[in-house]
Scaffold this motif. Structure first.
Motif, mmCIF file in Angstrom:
data_model
loop_
_atom_site.group_PDB
_atom_site.id
_atom_site.type_symbol
_atom_site.label_atom_id
_atom_site.label_comp_id
_atom_site.label_asym_id
_atom_site.label_seq_id
_atom_site.Cartn_x
_atom_site.Cartn_y
_atom_site.Cartn_z
ATOM 1 N N GLU A 1 0.831 -1.207 0.000
ATOM 2 C CA GLU A 1 0.000 0.000 0.000
ATOM 3 C C GLU A 1 0.867 1.260 0.000
ATOM 4 O O GLU A 1 0.573 2.233 -0.711
ATOM 5 C CB GLU A 1 -0.927 -0.005 1.211
ATOM 6 N N ASN A 2 1.941 1.268 0.772
ATOM 7 C CA ASN A 2 2.818 2.434 0.821
ATOM 8 C C ASN A 2 3.474 2.700 -0.531
ATOM 9 O O ASN A 2 3.579 3.855 -0.963
ATOM 10 C CB ASN A 2 3.896 2.228 1.898
ATOM 11 N N GLU A 3 3.913 1.636 -1.202
ATOM 12 C CA GLU A 3 4.543 1.809 -2.510
ATOM 13 C C GLU A 3 3.540 2.341 -3.535
ATOM 14 O O GLU A 3 3.861 3.218 -4.348
ATOM 15 C CB GLU A 3 5.120 0.474 -2.991
ATOM 16 N N ILE A 4 2.316 1.815 -3.497
ATOM 17 C CA ILE A 4 1.288 2.296 -4.423
ATOM 18 C C ILE A 4 0.950 3.754 -4.126
ATOM 19 O O ILE A 4 0.832 4.583 -5.041
ATOM 20 C CB ILE A 4 0.024 1.419 -4.326
ATOM 21 N N SER A 5 0.807 4.079 -2.855
ATOM 22 C CA SER A 5 0.474 5.462 -2.463
ATOM 23 C C SER A 5 1.571 6.429 -2.884
ATOM 24 O O SER A 5 1.285 7.558 -3.310
ATOM 25 C CB SER A 5 0.253 5.538 -0.950
ATOM 26 N N LYS A 6 2.819 6.002 -2.764
ATOM 27 C CA LYS A 6 3.937 6.840 -3.169
ATOM 28 C C LYS A 6 3.889 7.125 -4.669
ATOM 29 O O LYS A 6 4.069 8.274 -5.111
ATOM 30 C CB LYS A 6 5.257 6.153 -2.803
ATOM 31 N N ALA A 7 3.634 6.085 -5.472
ATOM 32 C CA ALA A 7 3.543 6.269 -6.920
ATOM 33 C C ALA A 7 2.347 7.143 -7.286
ATOM 34 O O ALA A 7 2.414 7.973 -8.206
ATOM 35 C CB ALA A 7 3.446 4.905 -7.609
ATOM 36 N N LEU A 8 1.239 6.960 -6.565
ATOM 37 C CA LEU A 8 0.040 7.745 -6.836
ATOM 38 C C LEU A 8 0.246 9.206 -6.448
ATOM 39 O O LEU A 8 -0.178 10.124 -7.161
ATOM 40 C CB LEU A 8 -1.129 7.146 -6.056
ATOM 41 N N LEU A 9 0.918 9.439 -5.321
ATOM 42 C CA LEU A 9 1.161 10.797 -4.861
ATOM 43 C C LEU A 9 2.035 11.569 -5.845
ATOM 44 O O LEU A 9 1.849 12.779 -6.036
ATOM 45 C CB LEU A 9 1.820 10.772 -3.482
ATOM 46 N N ALA A 10 2.971 10.879 -6.485
ATOM 47 C CA ALA A 10 3.853 11.546 -7.449
ATOM 48 C C ALA A 10 3.052 12.154 -8.594
ATOM 49 O O ALA A 10 3.308 13.285 -9.021
ATOM 50 C CB ALA A 10 4.879 10.544 -7.982
ATOM 51 N N PRO B 1 -2.376 18.133 -9.904
ATOM 52 C CA PRO B 1 -3.420 18.151 -8.851
ATOM 53 C C PRO B 1 -4.815 18.405 -9.404
ATOM 54 O O PRO B 1 -5.786 17.829 -8.908
ATOM 55 C CB PRO B 1 -2.961 19.278 -7.920
ATOM 56 N N ASP B 2 -4.935 19.275 -10.393
ATOM 57 C CA ASP B 2 -6.266 19.573 -10.934
ATOM 58 C C ASP B 2 -6.869 18.339 -11.604
ATOM 59 O O ASP B 2 -8.070 18.072 -11.461
ATOM 60 C CB ASP B 2 -6.177 20.720 -11.948
ATOM 61 N N TYR B 3 -6.043 17.613 -12.328
ATOM 62 C CA TYR B 3 -6.540 16.399 -12.986
ATOM 63 C C TYR B 3 -6.948 15.361 -11.946
ATOM 64 O O TYR B 3 -7.975 14.685 -12.098
ATOM 65 C CB TYR B 3 -5.472 15.821 -13.909
ATOM 66 N N ALA B 4 -6.144 15.224 -10.901
ATOM 67 C CA ALA B 4 -6.472 14.266 -9.837
ATOM 68 C C ALA B 4 -7.814 14.610 -9.202
ATOM 69 O O ALA B 4 -8.644 13.725 -8.940
ATOM 70 C CB ALA B 4 -5.371 14.265 -8.784
ATOM 71 N N ASP B 5 -8.044 15.907 -8.954
ATOM 72 C CA ASP B 5 -9.320 16.318 -8.366
ATOM 73 C C ASP B 5 -10.489 16.017 -9.302
ATOM 74 O O ASP B 5 -11.563 15.603 -8.861
ATOM 75 C CB ASP B 5 -9.291 17.811 -8.048
ATOM 76 N N SER B 6 -10.287 16.223 -10.617
ATOM 77 C CA SER B 6 -11.372 15.951 -11.570
ATOM 78 C C SER B 6 -11.710 14.461 -11.605
ATOM 79 O O SER B 6 -12.882 14.080 -11.708
ATOM 80 C CB SER B 6 -10.987 16.441 -12.971
ATOM 81 N N LEU B 7 -10.690 13.592 -11.508
ATOM 82 C CA LEU B 7 -10.944 12.150 -11.471
ATOM 83 C C LEU B 7 -11.674 11.754 -10.189
ATOM 84 O O LEU B 7 -12.554 10.891 -10.203
ATOM 85 C CB LEU B 7 -9.638 11.381 -11.593
ATOM 86 N N ASP B 8 -11.288 12.369 -9.073
ATOM 87 C CA ASP B 8 -11.959 12.074 -7.805
ATOM 88 C C ASP B 8 -13.432 12.465 -7.860
ATOM 89 O O ASP B 8 -14.309 11.706 -7.406
ATOM 90 C CB ASP B 8 -11.266 12.793 -6.655
ATOM 91 N N ARG B 9 -13.702 13.642 -8.421
ATOM 92 C CA ARG B 9 -15.100 14.091 -8.536
ATOM 93 C C ARG B 9 -15.880 13.141 -9.452
ATOM 94 O O ARG B 9 -17.027 12.787 -9.150
ATOM 95 C CB ARG B 9 -15.153 15.521 -9.083
ATOM 96 N N ARG B 10 -15.258 12.745 -10.552
ATOM 97 C CA ARG B 10 -15.915 11.830 -11.497
ATOM 98 C C ARG B 10 -16.237 10.502 -10.832
ATOM 99 O O ARG B 10 -17.331 9.954 -10.998
ATOM 100 C CB ARG B 10 -14.995 11.638 -12.707
ATOM 101 N N TYR B 11 -15.298 10.003 -10.042
ATOM 102 C CA TYR B 11 -15.508 8.721 -9.369
ATOM 103 C C TYR B 11 -16.671 8.815 -8.382
ATOM 104 O O TYR B 11 -17.547 7.942 -8.341
ATOM 105 C CB TYR B 11 -14.229 8.312 -8.645
ATOM 106 N N LEU B 12 -16.689 9.880 -7.580
ATOM 107 C CA LEU B 12 -17.753 10.042 -6.591
ATOM 108 C C LEU B 12 -19.111 10.217 -7.261
ATOM 109 O O LEU B 12 -20.127 9.681 -6.785
ATOM 110 C CB LEU B 12 -17.452 11.231 -5.678
ATOM 111 N N LYS B 13 -19.155 10.955 -8.370
ATOM 112 C CA LYS B 13 -20.417 11.139 -9.080
ATOM 113 C C LYS B 13 -20.943 9.818 -9.633
ATOM 114 O O LYS B 13 -22.146 9.532 -9.563
ATOM 115 C CB LYS B 13 -20.234 12.147 -10.220
#
Length: 829
Positions: free
Chosen positions: A621-630, A636-648
């Motif tokens: 989990e830590n290795e995946i989170s590290k790669a995802l955080l990079a 950041p804007d794209y990440a937020d748009s994907l998060d909103r899309r997922y929740l919707k």
């Protein structure tokens, strides 16, 4: 019944009905299905003989229809073969196929050529026909059918890579056999002499031409399918059209390999087509093609059974010796392929190692089927071939196919048992017993409550509970007696369970519509790789597998190359977007396994093993989170748009389920439910397309982030922009390697890199530059420079360095000053 369409329909569907009704019979008797229906065909042929000429009503019509429904090369080639090939290729994981493409091509092309020459040479020594005819027969007999072996490997839980290797080798093997057959047939019919260069040129033209035709046609159909999304019936029908049209256009009109065209078309649909086809459409597509493949296999083998006796009845006595030589030489050639070439490929590290047991199944299970029959019948039906050649080819091929069906297929099980492939391992036996103990204990605990609710007498419930408690204790005793497994064995058991649960989590995410089909395909492939490596090497394989899953694959590397070489960012943006979604889904799956899956393992593995499994999951989990955080930090804007899309999408799905419950409770009516669902479908469809990721790799944007260039005039900035090439550097990438000649320098537009100098590495962040020393002082690189995440760089070549230095004295002074300071620091060290 009069001869015509009606009689043909009676024969076709009468045979299909008989064939499919044999499936439950073969499962009950545990016999190979294809063998049994071929035997049924032979039996029908024998039964029909004494009934010739008798008026038997519908039975007589069926007899006449089935007897006249001959197996011709055109029926096999243009009706059965496209369906069989497309269905087989559709299920292949393209990512795995491309990873092992070189061993597959070696086995399929070089292996088939060697086999054809060995068989042809052996036949030439005993048969009174020209060598080229013997070689033609060798090519026909070298085309194998993977259906039986792949099904066996699936039942045995063989590594996925091995199943892909066998199926891929067989598909390319069939195409190679057909291409070689056409070249040799043309030589026989025209009387032309053999020319190695001409043969190779013709082979490559036909083989590669088929690939190109299949690829182009598949992409055309994918573009059409994109515009009819969410119409499952249309999507599936178009893939059926593609299978037959790609084969027909390639084979009949363009005279290239129809098999390769159909194979490639299926691979494109199975990979890129998944992003165009809806989830419901893909589910229907798989079921439809499984049915079509089953129909084709059923009909072709029952027709083989009907045709073979009549052909073999004309087998001359001296042909039996030739058939024996053909069988021996073909199996010797196949043995060389599986026992020499497969280990050699593994030794060269271009393919996976395969155990002797699996190689033996590959060798003995190499059945001959549709392709061999089609090629033999095309010779038999062609009056341009001499009659002795036609009889020689068709009788030997039919005898060979019949031998593999009636001898090889039923005895593959004996080969499996000989190598112990049908037995559960010691660890599987222990897990089986502990699982039984756990389940039966839970049932024994729940039965009294169930009996009480159902008003069943406690005495009756106690008798049933006692049976379960006794069996549970018995299995517990067996488990404790057999639990002689090492700690590594228990860890492997736990890891395989965890990766299985992770795989199920991906399937659930796909079924819920939260991830696109191509993302599901990537993640399932990663899970299968981790499973295979864990099964082979335990914890080491697990760690290696999950690290590989986080690495940048060849497609990502290709996208990087295209961006840097041709300044095209579209493919790179797509790969980065897919990587972000894959990593996020991977982390969700690992968290779900940690929350739910670990608890169920405790009674199986014990607390000590469970604690280590938990630590391994935490590390993953830590290795995946590290790669995802990079990625998230860089975009950041794209990440937020994907998060909103997922929740919707989650909210829409929950809303749909709530409306369905209200409908079931008769609170809302059917018409209102349809109206609400239509509204939700429109919202969900608008969220189905993956948001576009803007990499921001334009010269103007990146130059504006470098303080050194802010003092320049507009004209100077435009001149600088023409000199610099934007590029994206990925985490842990070595941008500059120590000792290499200096070919250019870099400006950091965003992100950071680390110069690995001693004793303290230097970090160069946004606005900085590196690589200038090799240009100013003209010496090799003095240290590695590594990306500390995703970095946007501006590359300046050596050729343009002096132009930049002459452009502005301030820039020139800064670069030269920093270069001298860094040289002094290195000299001082």
């Amino acid at each position: 019944m009069h001869e015509g369409v009606g009689l043909s329909i009676l024969g076709l569907f009468g045979l299909l009905t008989i064939a499919v009704l044999m499936l439950p019979v073969t499962r009950r008797l545990r016999l190979p299905y294809t063998v049994f229906i071929a035997a049924i065909g032979i039996g029908l042929s024998v039964v029909f003989l004494p009934l010739q000429g008798l008026e038997l009503g519908m039975i007589g019509d069926f007899r006449d229809a089935a007897s006249s429904f001959g197996l011709t090369s055109e029926i096999v080639f243009f009706v059965f073969l496209p369906a069989l090939v497309f269905e087989s290729a559709l299920s292949i994981d393209v990512r795995r196929l491309l990873a092992d493409i070189w061993p597959i091509l070696l086995l399929a092309i070089l292996g088939l050529l060697v086999s054809a020459f060995l068989v042809g040479g052996a036949l030439w020594l005993v048969a009174s026909v020209p060598f080229v005819v013997c070689l033609l027969l060798g090519a026909i007999l070298s085309a194998t059918d993977p259906v039986a072996v792949v099904a066996i490997f699936k039942d045995l839980g063989a590594p996925k890579r091995l199943a892909v290797l066998v199926e891929g080798e067989s598909l390319f093997n069939d195409a190679t056999a057909i291409v070689l057959f056409n070249i040799l047939a043309a030589m026989i019919l025209t009387g032309a002499g053999a020319s190695l260069m001409a043969g190779m040129q013709s082979f490559l033209t036909v083989f590669v031409g088929g690939i190109i035709v299949g690829f182009i046609m598949a992409w055309m159909f994918v573009m059409v399918i994109r515009h009819v999304r969410n119409m499952a019936v249309v999507e599936v029908t178009l893939t059926i059209s593609l299978a037959y049209l790609s084969f027909l256009v390639a084979e009949h009109y363009l005279h290239v390999s129809g098999v390769m065209a159909t194979v490639v078309a299926a691979l494109v649909i199975g990979s890129r087509g998944r992003t165009a086809i809806s989830a419901d459409g893909w589910h229907l597509l798989k079921e439809t093609w499984e049915t079509i493949g089953f129909w084709a296999n059923s009909l072709i083998f029952v027709l083989v059974g009907l045709a073979v006796p009549a052909i073999l009845s004309s087998l001359a006595p001296d042909y039996w010796l030739v058939l024996s030589i053909a069988l021996v030489s073909a199996f010797v050639a196949r043995a060389g392929l599986t026992y020499i070439m497969v280990p050699a490929i593994a030794a060269l590290r271009i393919g996976m190692p395969v155990s002797v047991g699996f190689r033996s199944v590959m060798w003995w299970g190499g059945l001959r089927g549709a392709v061999s029959l089609a090629l033999a019948l095309s010779v038999y039906e062609n009056p341009s071939f001499p009659i002795e050649v036609r009889e020689f080819v068709v009788t030997l091929v039919c005898g060979f196919v019949l031998f593999t069906l009636l001898v090889n297929a039923p005895t593959v099980g004996f080969v499996m048992r000989f190598f112990g492939l049908d037995k559960l391992s010691a660890s599987d036996l222990v897990v089986r017993r502990r699982a039984i103990d756990k389940v039966r204990s839970a049932i024994a605990n729940d039965l009294p409550t169930l009996a009480s609710r159902q008003r069943i007498a406690p005495e009756t419930a106690s008798m049933v509970v006692a049976d379960y408690e006794g069996e549970a204790e018995e299995h517990a005793d067996e488990a404790s007696a057999d639990a002689q497994l090492s700690k590594d064995d228990w860890l492997k058991i736990g890891l395989l369970s965890l990766i299985g649960q992770e795989r199920e989590a991906y399937l659930d995410q796909y079924a819920a519509g939260h991830i696109a089909p191509h993302i599901a395909q990537i993640l399932l492939g990663c899970a299968d790789d981790i499973r295979d490596q864990s099964k082979a090497d335990g914890v080491d394989g697990w760690v290696r597998g999950h690290k590989t899953a986080l690495e940048f694959d060849w497609q990502f590397r290709l996208a990087l190359f295209l961006q840097r070489r041709f300044q095209t960012s579209r493919m790179l943006a797509q790969r980065l977007a897919s990587r972000f979604e894959s990593l996020r889904t991977m982390r969700l799956a690992v968290l779900e396994v940690k929350d739910k899956g670990l608890h169920d393992l405790e009674q199986i593995t014990g607390p000590e093993i469970l604690a280590q499994l938990s630590r391994l999951l935490d590390e993953r989990e830590n290795e995946i989170s590290k790669a995802l955080l990079a990625i998230r930090k860089q975009y950041p804007d794209y990440a937020d748009s994907l998060d909103r899309r997922y929740l919707k999408r989650c909210a829409i799905r929950q809303e749909r389920e709530s409306y369905d419950r209200l409908s079931e409770e008769a609170i809302i009516g059917g018409e209102l439910l349809l109206n609400l669902q239509d509204n939700l479908d429109g919202q969900y469809h608008s969220l189905s397309r993956q948001p576009r990721l803007d990499l921001g790799l334009t010269r103007e944007q990146l130059i504006a982030k470098v303080p050194m260039f802010k003092a320049l005039s507009d004209d100077q900035r435009q001149a600088v922009a023409k000199l610099l090439s934007p590029q994206l550097s990925v985490p842990d990438e070595i941008v500059i390697r120590e000792g290499d000649p200096g070919t250019g320098m870099y400006f950091v537009s965003s992100g950071a890199v680390q110069a690995e100098i001693q004793p303290v590495p230097a970090i160069i962040g946004t606005g900085g530059f590196f690589g200038e020393m090799s240009l100013v002082i003209e010496q090799p690189r003095t240290a590695n420079v590594v990306s500390l995440g995703y970095c946007e760089l501006l590359a300046l070549s050596r050729r343009d360095f002096e132009t930049l230095m002459d452009l502005d004295d301030g820039i020139s002074d800064i670069i030269k000053s920093v270069a001298r300071e860094r040289q002094e620091e290195l000299s001082g060290n």
